[in-house]
Design a protein around this motif. Structure first.
Motif, PDB file in Angstrom:
ATOM      1  N   SER A 395       0.836  -1.212   0.000  1.00 44.45           N
ATOM      2  CA  SER A 395       0.000   0.000   0.000  1.00 44.45           C
ATOM      3  C   SER A 395       0.864   1.253   0.000  1.00 44.45           C
ATOM      4  CB  SER A 395      -0.926   0.000   1.218  1.00 44.45           C
ATOM      5  OG  SER A 395      -1.776  -1.127   1.217  1.00 44.45           O
ATOM      6  N   LEU A 396       1.978   1.208   0.724  1.00 46.73           N
ATOM      7  CA  LEU A 396       2.930   2.326   0.737  1.00 46.73           C
ATOM      8  C   LEU A 396       3.468   2.574  -0.669  1.00 46.73           C
ATOM      9  CD1 LEU A 396       4.952   4.331   2.049  1.00 46.73           C
ATOM     10  CD2 LEU A 396       6.406   2.354   2.580  1.00 46.73           C
ATOM     11  N   GLY A 397       3.838   1.511  -1.365  1.00 46.96           N
ATOM     12  CA  GLY A 397       4.335   1.653  -2.731  1.00 46.96           C
ATOM     13  C   GLY A 397       3.301   2.249  -3.661  1.00 46.96           C
ATOM     14  N   ILE A 398       2.043   1.823  -3.499  1.00 54.64           N
ATOM     15  CA  ILE A 398       0.956   2.354  -4.340  1.00 54.64           C
ATOM     16  C   ILE A 398       0.753   3.841  -4.080  1.00 54.64           C
ATOM     17  CG2 ILE A 398      -1.530   2.235  -4.764  1.00 54.64           C
ATOM     18  CD1 ILE A 398      -1.323  -0.798  -4.150  1.00 54.64           C
ATOM     19  N   ALA A 413      -0.286   9.934   2.868  1.00 56.16           N
ATOM     20  CA  ALA A 413      -0.587   8.495   2.827  1.00 56.16           C
ATOM     21  C   ALA A 413       0.685   7.680   3.010  1.00 56.16           C
ATOM     22  CB  ALA A 413      -1.252   8.139   1.501  1.00 56.16           C
ATOM     23  N   GLN A 414       1.784   8.115   2.384  1.00 51.00           N
ATOM     24  CA  GLN A 414       3.051   7.416   2.548  1.00 51.00           C
ATOM     25  C   GLN A 414       3.492   7.425   4.013  1.00 51.00           C
ATOM     26  OE1 GLN A 414       6.280   8.243  -0.401  1.00 51.00           O
ATOM     27  NE2 GLN A 414       4.737   9.575  -1.326  1.00 51.00           N
ATOM     28  N   ALA A 415       3.382   8.611   4.628  1.00 53.14           N
ATOM     29  CA  ALA A 415       3.764   8.723   6.031  1.00 53.14           C
ATOM     30  C   ALA A 415       2.910   7.806   6.901  1.00 53.14           C
ATOM     31  CB  ALA A 415       3.627  10.177   6.496  1.00 53.14           C
ATOM     32  N   ALA A 416       1.609   7.749   6.601  1.00 51.58           N
ATOM     33  CA  ALA A 416       0.690   6.917   7.388  1.00 51.58           C
ATOM     34  C   ALA A 416       1.019   5.435   7.236  1.00 51.58           C
ATOM     35  CB  ALA A 416      -0.750   7.176   6.962  1.00 51.58           C
ATOM     36  N   ARG A 482       8.093   4.279  -2.832  1.00 52.60           N
ATOM     37  CA  ARG A 482       8.001   3.143  -3.758  1.00 52.60           C
ATOM     38  C   ARG A 482       8.896   1.977  -3.333  1.00 52.60           C
ATOM     39  NH1 ARG A 482       9.278   6.200  -9.176  1.00 52.60           N
ATOM     40  NH2 ARG A 482      10.363   7.506  -7.641  1.00 52.60           N
ATOM     41  N   CYS A 483       9.781   2.223  -2.348  1.00 54.60           N
ATOM     42  CA  CYS A 483      10.566   1.121  -1.789  1.00 54.60           C
ATOM     43  C   CYS A 483       9.661   0.097  -1.102  1.00 54.60           C
ATOM     44  CB  CYS A 483      11.613   1.637  -0.810  1.00 54.60           C
ATOM     45  SG  CYS A 483      10.926   2.354   0.708  1.00 54.60           S
TER      46      CYS A 483
END
Length: 537
Positions: A395-398, A413-416, A482-483
């Motif tokens: 989900s982080l990558g998306i 969203a990435q931070a979350a 994206r990692c």
């Protein structure tokens, strides 16, 4: 007279345990010896977690003290991770980056600094096994603490990145001793019901170290002089000396003393670890330990090659696999949390604040994991926890792949997702890993097994750190969130491997675990096999 004869079996029927007893001057019969051992094992089974805590308060205290040594590795790992985002440090040792319009530590040095301590620890864990086998957990830990006090000087007076590298390398040597010994010692001084919480404390103190670092660097990140990184380094000196005093007073592991044939000392050690009621049954507890040690009886001193022979090979591979997996399911995002949040688009102050919040939540969730392991098995917690983290990482990558028009929302969203993955790792997979590591190895080979397992951790972690730094750094791949695709994929591999290889050892005595491995029971069948109290094979 007739009663004595009826209690004494013929010489040809005496067990190897009884022979060992007589060799050490103990004239108890095999029947009495086995009776004491089974009585002690039954007593441990019949306790609840809270009853075990009340019966062994000092054991809990000494497990707490030994676990505290992990703070030193955690503190320094997170400190170096935060330094690469600390303005005073980057402006002193970094280069100007036009794309980000700020100073950055170049990728090769960022990676080198973060692996330097791990390289030292890799050497340290190989030192730990032979040292601990020979002198015991107490003296090995005291040696490590003395070494830690001395090596901090190098980092404190470092004025270039190469000297920082050497300083971190030297500090890593005692880390290896602490991390190899702590889970083994904690699992050996507490009763069966407390093995999980006693070893999970290690993960809590890992979080405590990151909280201290987060608070210190949050306070000093606004300074632009060298004190912004000198003071956090100097604060490491607050740990070793108090711990040296406490470890000097600590009891030696009774299991180690039994392995050495020092049974009277083992009885005194057991008595120190329990309340007055338990002190009356110290002899029975030592009898239980002697029974297990006799099952693993070998006249030779433990050697590293034994870890890769017979049934011990399987046990070694499980410990090594669990250790290696800690690097492959998102843990490195947690270790580089501040830098990750910066690359996700947060301001420096927000990134440091989020890093501190992440560490605080990790500590809270480690404590909640004690409740989880009380009611659920190690295997189920590990599998479901890893599955959840894989979903979060993907989900982080998306979120990081969303086009630039929605940058703010994607950044949040990435931070979350990064925060959730880091916190949930310390709720399920990470703390239960310490239980598995402590329970899997044979008693006789435990110091060496935990050492080789942690060595595997560093061997896997070192290239992963280079990969993580390269993926996040603007001078590298600059993947940002994206990692998550990469760590999600490696996490999935660990999930599948654990499904087929990780056995369930919750509620099993060390005798039962030995028997299950000797019988070569499949990992998914461990919890189905019933072992009777009188069985030794």
């Amino acid at each position: 007279m007739s009663t004595e004869k009826s209690q004494t079996p013929p010489a040809d029927e005496k067990s190897s345990i009884d022979k060992a007893h007589i060799e050490h001057g103990d004239l108890k019969s095999a029947a009495d010896y086995m009776g004491d051992a089974m009585e002690a094992e039954h007593a441990e089974y019949s306790m609840t977690v809270m009853e075990a805590v009340r019966a062994h308060p000092t054991a809990c205290f000494w497990a707490f003290v030994m676990s505290f040594t992990i703070i030193m590795e955690s503190y320094d790992v997170f400190l170096i991770g935060n330094f690469v985002a600390l303005p005073a440090f980057t402006s002193r040792f970094g280069v100007w980056n036009e794309a980000s319009q700020k100073f950055v530590i170049v990728t090769k040095w960022q990676s080198a600094l973060q692996v330097s301590g791990q390289l030292g620890a890799l050497i340290g864990v190989f030192m730990a096994g032979p040292i601990t086998t020979r002198v015991g957990y107490r003296w090995a830990t005291l040696f490590g603490l003395t070494l830690m006090n001395a090596t901090i000087f190098v980092s404190f007076f470092a004025d270039s990145l190469p000297v920082f590298f050497v300083g971190q390398l030297l500090e890593g040597l005692p880390w290896g001793i602490f991390i190899a010994n702590a889970p083994a010692y904690c699992s050996e001084i507490v009763p069966l019901r407390l093995r999980a919480p006693a070893t999970q404390i290690l993960q809590m103190f890992w979080a405590v170290g990151s909280i201290i670092v987060g608070a210190v660097t949050f306070v000093y990140n606004g300074r632009d002089d060298k004190q912004a990184y000198k003071i956090p380094i100097a604060l490491q000196w607050m740990f070793p000396l108090p711990l040296m005093v406490l470890m000097f007073l600590a009891p030696e592991s009774p299991w180690w003393l039994v392995r050495k044939g020092r049974h009277e000392e083992a009885t005194r050690s057991v008595a120190r670890l329990g309340n007055k009621s338990q002190q009356l049954h110290a002899g029975e507890t030592v009898a239980m330990m002697r029974r297990v040690v006799e099952l693993e009886k070998n006249a030779e001193q433990p050697k590293f090659r034994e870890l890769f022979q017979g049934t011990d090979l399987r046990r070694t591979l499980i410990v090594c696999g669990i250790y290696a997996a800690q690097n492959l399911a998102g843990n490195l995002i947690a270790n580089q949390a501040v830098y990750f949040f910066e690359q996700a688009g947060m301001s420096t102050n927000t990134a440091f604040a989020l890093g501190l919040i992440t560490s605080a939540l990790q500590m809270l969730f480690v404590m909640l994991s004690w409740i989880l392991t009380t009611y659920y098995g190690r295997r189920s917690i590990y599998l479901w926890g890893t599955l959840f983290n894989v979903v979060m990482l993907i989900s982080l990558g998306i979120a990081a792949s969303i086009p630039g028009d929605n940058f703010v929302s994607a950044s949040n969203a990435q931070a979350a997702f990064g925060l959730i993955a880091s916190v949930m790792f310390t709720f399920a997979a990470a703390p239960v890993s310490w239980c598995v590591i402590a329970e899997t190895s044979a008693i006789r080979l435990r110091p060496m097994t935990t050492g080789i397992g942690r060595a595997t951790y560093y061997i896997v972690e070192i290239p992963c750190i280079f990969l993580a730094s390269w993926m996040l750094n603007p001078t590298g791949a600059n993947l940002g969130g994206r990692c998550g695709y990469v760590w999600g994929a490696t996490g999935f591999v660990t999930l599948v491997t654990a499904y087929f290889c990780l056995p369930e050892m919750k509620g099993r005595s060390y005798r039962e675990i030995d028997i299950l491995f000797k019988r070569k029971v499949a990992a998914r069948k461990f919890d189905e096999v019933v072992i009777q109290p009188e069985e030794n094979e």
